[in-house]
Scaffold this motif. Structure first.
Motif, PDB file in Angstrom:
ATOM      1  N   GLU A   1       0.351  11.196   8.893  1.00  0.00           N
ATOM      2  CA  GLU A   1       0.107  10.551   7.562  1.00  0.00           C
ATOM      3  C   GLU A   1       0.580  11.139   6.668  1.00  0.00           C
ATOM      4  OE1 GLU A   1      -3.330   7.125   8.526  1.00  0.00           O
ATOM      5  OE2 GLU A   1      -3.808   9.186   8.060  1.00  0.00           O
ATOM      6  N   MET A   2       0.783  10.437   5.643  1.00  0.00           N
ATOM      7  CA  MET A   2       0.899  11.056   4.227  1.00  0.00           C
ATOM      8  C   MET A   2      -0.063  10.390   3.408  1.00  0.00           C
ATOM      9  SD  MET A   2       4.724  11.973   3.128  1.00  0.00           S
ATOM     10  CE  MET A   2       5.961  12.724   4.131  1.00  0.00           C
ATOM     11  N   GLU A   3      -0.663  11.176   2.374  1.00  0.00           N
ATOM     12  CA  GLU A   3      -1.498  10.748   1.569  1.00  0.00           C
ATOM     13  C   GLU A   3      -0.955  10.515   0.265  1.00  0.00           C
ATOM     14  OE1 GLU A   3      -5.072  12.636   1.596  1.00  0.00           O
ATOM     15  OE2 GLU A   3      -6.347  11.126   0.775  1.00  0.00           O
ATOM     16  N   VAL A   4      -1.001   9.499  -0.636  1.00  0.00           N
ATOM     17  CA  VAL A   4      -0.714   9.544  -2.017  1.00  0.00           C
ATOM     18  C   VAL A   4      -2.100   9.454  -2.708  1.00  0.00           C
ATOM     19  CG1 VAL A   4       0.679   8.210  -3.739  1.00  0.00           C
ATOM     20  CG2 VAL A   4       1.105   7.842  -1.239  1.00  0.00           C
ATOM     21  N   ILE A   5      -2.041  10.442  -3.692  1.00  0.00           N
ATOM     22  CA  ILE A   5      -3.440  10.888  -4.549  1.00  0.00           C
ATOM     23  C   ILE A   5      -2.883  10.345  -5.891  1.00  0.00           C
ATOM     24  CG2 ILE A   5      -5.138  12.377  -5.221  1.00  0.00           C
ATOM     25  CD1 ILE A   5      -4.228  14.121  -2.945  1.00  0.00           C
ATOM     26  N   TYR A   6      -3.829   9.189  -6.499  1.00  0.00           N
ATOM     27  CA  TYR A   6      -3.740   8.933  -7.945  1.00  0.00           C
ATOM     28  C   TYR A   6      -4.811   9.683  -8.766  1.00  0.00           C
ATOM     29  CZ  TYR A   6      -0.290   5.502  -6.253  1.00  0.00           C
ATOM     30  OH  TYR A   6       0.816   4.880  -5.565  1.00  0.00           O
ATOM     31  N   ASP A   7      -4.748  10.426  -9.752  1.00  0.00           N
ATOM     32  CA  ASP A   7      -5.793  10.982 -10.289  1.00  0.00           C
ATOM     33  C   ASP A   7      -6.094  10.395 -11.713  1.00  0.00           C
ATOM     34  OD1 ASP A   7      -5.479  14.267  -8.943  1.00  0.00           O
ATOM     35  OD2 ASP A   7      -7.146  13.010  -8.935  1.00  0.00           O
ATOM     36  N   TYR A   8      -7.004   9.895 -12.218  1.00  0.00           N
ATOM     37  CA  TYR A   8      -7.185   9.514 -13.406  1.00  0.00           C
ATOM     38  C   TYR A   8      -8.356   9.895 -14.371  1.00  0.00           C
ATOM     39  CZ  TYR A   8      -4.652   5.382 -11.452  1.00  0.00           C
ATOM     40  OH  TYR A   8      -3.782   4.722 -10.703  1.00  0.00           O
ATOM     41  N   PHE A   9      -8.157  10.167 -15.603  1.00  0.00           N
ATOM     42  CA  PHE A   9      -9.240  10.564 -16.444  1.00  0.00           C
ATOM     43  C   PHE A   9      -9.428   9.813 -17.453  1.00  0.00           C
ATOM     44  CE2 PHE A   9      -7.013  12.388 -20.072  1.00  0.00           C
ATOM     45  CZ  PHE A   9      -5.732  12.402 -19.675  1.00  0.00           C
ATOM     46  N   HIS A  10     -10.567   9.775 -18.242  1.00  0.00           N
ATOM     47  CA  HIS A  10     -10.970   8.691 -19.092  1.00  0.00           C
ATOM     48  C   HIS A  10     -10.833   9.618 -20.420  1.00  0.00           C
ATOM     49  CE1 HIS A  10     -12.534   5.782 -21.574  1.00  0.00           C
ATOM     50  NE2 HIS A  10     -12.431   4.959 -20.731  1.00  0.00           N
ATOM     51  N   PRO A  11     -10.065   9.302 -21.572  1.00  0.00           N
ATOM     52  CA  PRO A  11     -10.150   9.862 -22.793  1.00  0.00           C
ATOM     53  C   PRO A  11     -11.442  10.179 -23.541  1.00  0.00           C
ATOM     54  CG  PRO A  11      -8.106   8.304 -22.722  1.00  0.00           C
ATOM     55  CD  PRO A  11      -9.088   8.010 -21.570  1.00  0.00           C
ATOM     56  N   THR A  12     -12.265   9.092 -23.344  1.00  0.00           N
ATOM     57  CA  THR A  12     -13.521   9.213 -24.204  1.00  0.00           C
ATOM     58  C   THR A  12     -14.676   9.282 -23.283  1.00  0.00           C
ATOM     59  OG1 THR A  12     -13.606   6.904 -24.265  1.00  0.00           O
ATOM     60  CG2 THR A  12     -12.471   8.070 -26.032  1.00  0.00           C
ATOM     61  N   ALA A  13     -14.660   9.387 -21.861  1.00  0.00           N
ATOM     62  CA  ALA A  13     -16.017   9.254 -21.244  1.00  0.00           C
ATOM     63  C   ALA A  13     -15.552  10.314 -20.299  1.00  0.00           C
ATOM     64  CB  ALA A  13     -16.199   7.961 -20.307  1.00  0.00           C
ATOM     65  N   PRO A  14     -16.573  11.104 -19.737  1.00  0.00           N
ATOM     66  CA  PRO A  14     -16.258  12.288 -18.927  1.00  0.00           C
ATOM     67  C   PRO A  14     -16.286  11.974 -17.592  1.00  0.00           C
ATOM     68  CG  PRO A  14     -18.609  12.011 -19.424  1.00  0.00           C
ATOM     69  CD  PRO A  14     -18.146  11.082 -20.089  1.00  0.00           C
ATOM     70  N   TRP A  15     -15.253  11.185 -16.995  1.00  0.00           N
ATOM     71  CA  TRP A  15     -15.173  10.540 -15.739  1.00  0.00           C
ATOM     72  C   TRP A  15     -13.834  11.151 -15.112  1.00  0.00           C
ATOM     73  CZ3 TRP A  15     -17.877   5.604 -17.354  1.00  0.00           C
ATOM     74  CH2 TRP A  15     -18.987   5.739 -17.393  1.00  0.00           C
ATOM     75  N   ARG A  16     -13.723  11.285 -13.894  1.00  0.00           N
ATOM     76  CA  ARG A  16     -12.670  11.574 -13.183  1.00  0.00           C
ATOM     77  C   ARG A  16     -12.804  10.580 -12.049  1.00  0.00           C
ATOM     78  NH1 ARG A  16      -9.006  13.401 -11.935  1.00  0.00           N
ATOM     79  NH2 ARG A  16      -9.095  15.044 -10.885  1.00  0.00           N
ATOM     80  N   VAL A  17     -11.652   9.998 -11.817  1.00  0.00           N
ATOM     81  CA  VAL A  17     -11.745   8.990 -10.570  1.00  0.00           C
ATOM     82  C   VAL A  17     -10.329   9.390  -9.749  1.00  0.00           C
ATOM     83  CG1 VAL A  17     -11.109   6.709  -9.825  1.00  0.00           C
ATOM     84  CG2 VAL A  17     -12.557   7.126 -11.733  1.00  0.00           C
ATOM     85  N   ALA A  18     -10.287   9.709  -8.435  1.00  0.00           N
ATOM     86  CA  ALA A  18      -9.228   9.631  -7.710  1.00  0.00           C
ATOM     87  C   ALA A  18      -8.932   8.805  -6.692  1.00  0.00           C
ATOM     88  CB  ALA A  18      -9.356  11.057  -6.843  1.00  0.00           C
ATOM     89  N   VAL A  19      -7.922   7.860  -6.635  1.00  0.00           N
ATOM     90  CA  VAL A  19      -7.625   6.773  -5.847  1.00  0.00           C
ATOM     91  C   VAL A  19      -6.673   7.339  -4.654  1.00  0.00           C
ATOM     92  CG1 VAL A  19      -6.694   4.579  -5.674  1.00  0.00           C
ATOM     93  CG2 VAL A  19      -7.724   5.346  -7.693  1.00  0.00           C
TER      94      VAL A  19
END
Lengths: 378, 185, 329
Positions: B105-123
């Motif tokens: 398999e291959m895995e595609v990772i999408y990283d997101y950060f929020h400009p005003t809240a201290p959260w990081r989400v990885a899809v």
């Protein structure tokens, strides 16, 4: 031209002919090997397509073919002007993976050296940006100040540009009294210099006319393209990794994040000038609070094999958010290292923002984005 | 951002996922529309590399992983996840891939950060290795245009609907993908 | 010293050519040393004492380079352009009075001649840029034309003002009118034109723009257009353009000295002579060098705005003001 074509032009009905002008890869204004394909209509740009990849070294593949420690010097070479922060990002990611705790003295020294590096990177940007705009002299004044920083850092690390000073678990060399005394002196004499730059350069009417209102980037564009660093802070959003995701010991220090709402090149310029002052504040506080103790964690294995999993660590480099994603499979070499570099995201919005601008203004915009090409290409 | 982390997790879980597909639910029922079961979050750090996680949205320990929320979705849902995160005001950090040759398999990772809240989400999304393709999110986040071109350069993953999937960092006529594990250095 | 007229003229012309050549060479030295000192570094020091032989070394280098005519370029125009740029500067220097009797040719329409020749400069750069068949050169040539045309106008308005104040076009007469101590210089003749210093500043700015010097050097903006209109010139072709640039600066400063600062008149009223002329000339040239290394470049439309929207109205106003003053008093 045929008679019909001449008549069409005379009556103002001819479609505008555009021509393609190649900026680079060898060009005085693109700092490094970046090619920008400009489609121009007279003096106006209809499309500016950056073509990166001329200095692509496949850093991420190198990460998979070297042990964790062997890869460490590579990180300094990604953005050579802000090398300390990049090494910090990589070392932090591996420490997070392996669960290594860094002693406090090492963390404080890491902060001091990173902030000194930030000031020296901003000084290079300042000189080069003014050079693009035609002011030849500030470059040499800025390099005069930068020389002092380079001398300080050479005393403890042995290098002037690509430091590789941090190790997994701390530093490889403790700081001595020469460095601490020299840094205090530097901070004391740098503040008046910043005042001089403000009077001589920032408040110069010609500079203001060239930068105010030029290259406006909206906060929405910053968000959609993932632009960080002075680009997003110059558009009114107070995003700084040191405050939002505090790492190392930045939470112990009191400093402001300069934010300017206008979004033009002048705002980004002012953000960086103010940041230098804030870095001086951080250095002063760190020097005052520097604890004693070891600078290296104990019992760090020679051959590191972090537990399997993926780990992410982000730092605020001079150009923006630098994040390292490491995927480990419990071997001595990484399975995957992903480097998220700020200049890559910052440049990606150039195409959209530069539409319809004139060439000198587009170059002022590119200079205000503060690009380092190896950072884009990796 | 007005939502708490838990509310964001619930939104993502509810809006991103269709009713559970039998093939994807490998272990346990984490695809319920409400909340994923908390005990999963402790188990996440050590097992990620060896066995693929079931689909779901998980709270993750930030101090040891660097991410707050981890979302595993089938490839068809990455655009919906991107749209939801865009509505909540996240910014795109990076799009990249990992080549899991041992699992095909291959895995595609999408990283997101929020400009005003201290959260990081990885899809994250797993796709078959011999036929890697995933819909593009460049319509939602224009910044993904370049990231997807780079991921295509390195892994050969095709992003369906991308306006211009030509090499970005490799030469224009490159037909090799260097970050694949079977690419000889 | 009464040579027959043709020989006298020839001697003077040779002298002027030597003057221009020496100036071009040593103004480069002044510029590089000045740039160095403004930037807190020594400038050239290797060749000769304090780098004084550096211009000789540069000249030898330029002479030994191959002059390439780019394929597809118009060969005649390409070779003609440097000559057309340099010749008018030489002609202008032939009528400027260096000292009480030190002028190649006394002409009673000197001022008119100066500006007639000065305008040829624009055309020559246009020829050079066009004939190079290079996109950068063409863009630069187009910019030069619009810039120089825009700045001719305030310059001529200022000169007309001075013409009204002095009442003559003959440069020698103008200098002789400013005899006495420095308060007799045209710069301080506030009775005739209360805004005389403003007029001088406008003339100075226009002179910087006409000679394409920073901060008005859009035409050869190094960081954008490489070398602008001169991109395709190598070796001595480029050297001649360079010489012409410095010759133009000398001409512009010389005209400013003659019109405003009293030419060869002494500021203390005694011992007039060529020495004072040269002193004032080189003080102005040094200030031109100083300005170049201090300010960043303006934007192109900022430059044109400055001329059309600011300098021309002010110049018109001073013109009207001095005509009113002269009529009334």
């Amino acid at each position: 031209m045929t008679t019909e074509e001449i008549m069409a032009v005379a009556q103002g009905k001819a479609p505008n002919e555009t021509f393609v002008l190649n900026l680079g890869p060898q060009h005085p204004a693109t700092h490094g090997v970046l090619r920008v394909k400009l489609t121009m209509d007279g003096e106006y740009i209809t499309r500016a397509e950056p073509v990166p990849g001329y200095i692509h070294r496949m850093q991420e593949k190198m990460g998979e073919n070297r042990t964790w420690a062997q890869y460490l010097p590579n990180t300094s070479r990604i953005d050579y002007l802000s090398a300390m922060a990049y090494t910090h990002g990589y070392v932090g990611a591996v420490e997070r993976a392996a669960g290594i705790q860094v002693p406090p003295r090492a963390e404080y020294v890491r902060v001091i050296t990173s902030e000194l590096n930030r000031i020296s990177s901003h000084l290079v940007w300042f000189g080069a940006f003014l050079l693009d705009l035609g002011g030849f002299t500030p470059l040499l004044y800025a390099f005069d100040d930068r020389e002092k920083i380079l001398d300080l850092l050479e005393g403890i690390t042995g290098s002037r540009l690509t430091y590789s000073y941090y190790r997994f678990g701390g530093l490889y060399n403790d700081v001595d009294e020469d460095f601490l005394g020299g840094t205090r002196e530097f901070v004391a004499q740098m503040r008046p210099r910043l005042g001089m730059y403000r009077t001589l350069v920032t408040e110069n009417i010609i500079l203001r006319k060239r930068l105010e209102g030029i290259g406006v980037i909206t906060p929405e564009q910053c968000r959609k393209y993932g632009a960080t660093g002075p680009v997003i802070r110059g558009s009114g959003i107070a995003y700084d990794v040191r405050k939002v995701e505090p790492y190392s010991v930045y939470a112990d220090f009191e400093f402001d994040i300069p934010v300017f709402p206008e979004g033009d090149s002048m705002a980004r310029y002012l953000v960086r000038m103010e940041e230098m002052g804030q870095s001086l504040r951080i250095i002063e506080q760190a020097l005052a609070k520097l604890p004693d103790g070891p600078v290296m964690a104990e019992k760090v294995p020679r051959v590191l094999k972090p537990p399997a999993g993926d780990y992410c660590y982000a730092v605020e480099a001079a150009r923006g958010r630098f994040a390292v994603l490491v995927v480990s499979d419990n071997k001595e070499m990484a399975y995957r290292i992903k480097l998220r570099t700020p200049s890559f995201s910052n440049l990606s919005l150039f195409e959209e923002v530069s539409q319809g601008m004139m060439l000198p203004d587009a170059l002022a915009l590119m200079g205000s984005l503060d690009l380092v090409i190896p950072d884009i290409d990796r | 951002m007005s939502l708490t982390l838990q509310q964001l997790q619930a939104h993502l879980g509810g809006l991103v996922f269709a009713p559970p597909e039998p093939a994807a639910a490998a272990a346990g029922p984490p695809t319920s529309p409400e909340r994923s079961s908390p005990p999963e979050s402790e188990a996440v750090p050590s097992s990620a590399a060896t066995a693929p996680e079931p689909d779901g949205v998980r709270l993750v320990d930030y101090a040891s992983r660097g991410v707050h929320l981890e979302v595993r979705t089938p490839a068809s849902q990455v655009v919906a996840a991107a749209e939801l995160l865009d509505r909540e005001g996240f910014a795109l950090d990076a799009v990249t891939g990992v080549d899991w040759i041992a699992q095909g398999e291959m895995e595609v990772i999408y990283d997101y950060f929020h400009p005003t809240a201290p959260w990081r989400v990885a899809v994250r999304s797993r796709i078959p290795r011999d036929h890697p393709q995933v819909p593009t999110i460049s319509a939602v986040f224009p910044g993904a245009n370049w990231h997807e071109r780079e991921t295509h350069d390195f892994f050969g993953i095709r992003f369906l609907g991308h306006p211009d999937l030509t090499p970005l960092l490799l030469p224009e006529d490159a037909d090799f993908h260097p970050l694949k594990k079977d690419f000889a250095v | 010293m009464s040579l027959p007229e043709p020989f006298r003229l020839l001697a003077y012309l040779l002298g002027i050519m030597a003057f221009v050549g020496l100036n071009a060479a040593y103004l480069v030295w002044v510029e590089r040393k000045g740039a160095g000192r403004f930037q807190r570094r020594p400038g050239p020091t290797e060749v000769g004492y304090a780098g004084l032989l550096q211009p000789i070394a540069d000249a030898v280098k330029l002479l030994t380079k191959q002059v390439i005519v780019p394929p597809g370029a118009d060969a005649t125009l390409f070779r003609l352009a440097p000559v057309v740029v340099l010749a008018p500067a030489l002609m202008c220097l032939a009528i400027i009075p260096f000292g009480p009797h030190l002028v190649a040719r006394e002409i009673n329409v000197g001022l008119l001649l100066l500006f007639a020749f000065g305008s040829i400069n624009v055309m020559a750069i246009m020829i050079g840029g066009w004939a190079s068949r290079n996109k950068y050169a063409i863009i630069s040539a187009a910019r030069v034309v619009s810039q120089d045309v825009a700045y001719e106008i305030p310059m001529l308005l200022v000169v007309i003002t001075m013409l009204m104040v002095t009442g003559t076009m003959d440069l020698n007469q103008i200098v002789r009118q400013q005899a006495g101590a420095f308060w007799n210089w045209n710069l301080f003749k506030l009775a005739a034109n209360p805004l005389m210093p403003v007029t001088f500043v406008i003339f100075y700015i226009c002179m910087l723009a006409e000679t394409n010097r920073a901060p008005f050097d859009m035409a050869e903006a190094e960081s954008e257009l490489v070398a602008g209109a001169f991109t395709e010139y190598a070796g001595m072709g480029f050297g001649v353009f360079f010489m012409a640039e410095y010759a133009n600066i000398v001409v512009g400063c010389a005209v400013a000295t003659v019109l405003f600062l009293g030419g060869w008149q002494s500021p203390i009223g005694i011992l007039p002579g060529a020495f004072w002329f040269l002193l004032k000339l080189y003080a102005l040239v040094f200030s031109v060098v100083w300005v170049r290394w201090t300010f960043p470049r303006t934007q192109f439309y900022g430059l044109l705005n400055l001329s059309w929207k600011i300098l021309i109205p002010i110049a018109l106003f001073t013109l009207i003001l001095s005509s009113v003053m002269l009529k009334l008093f």
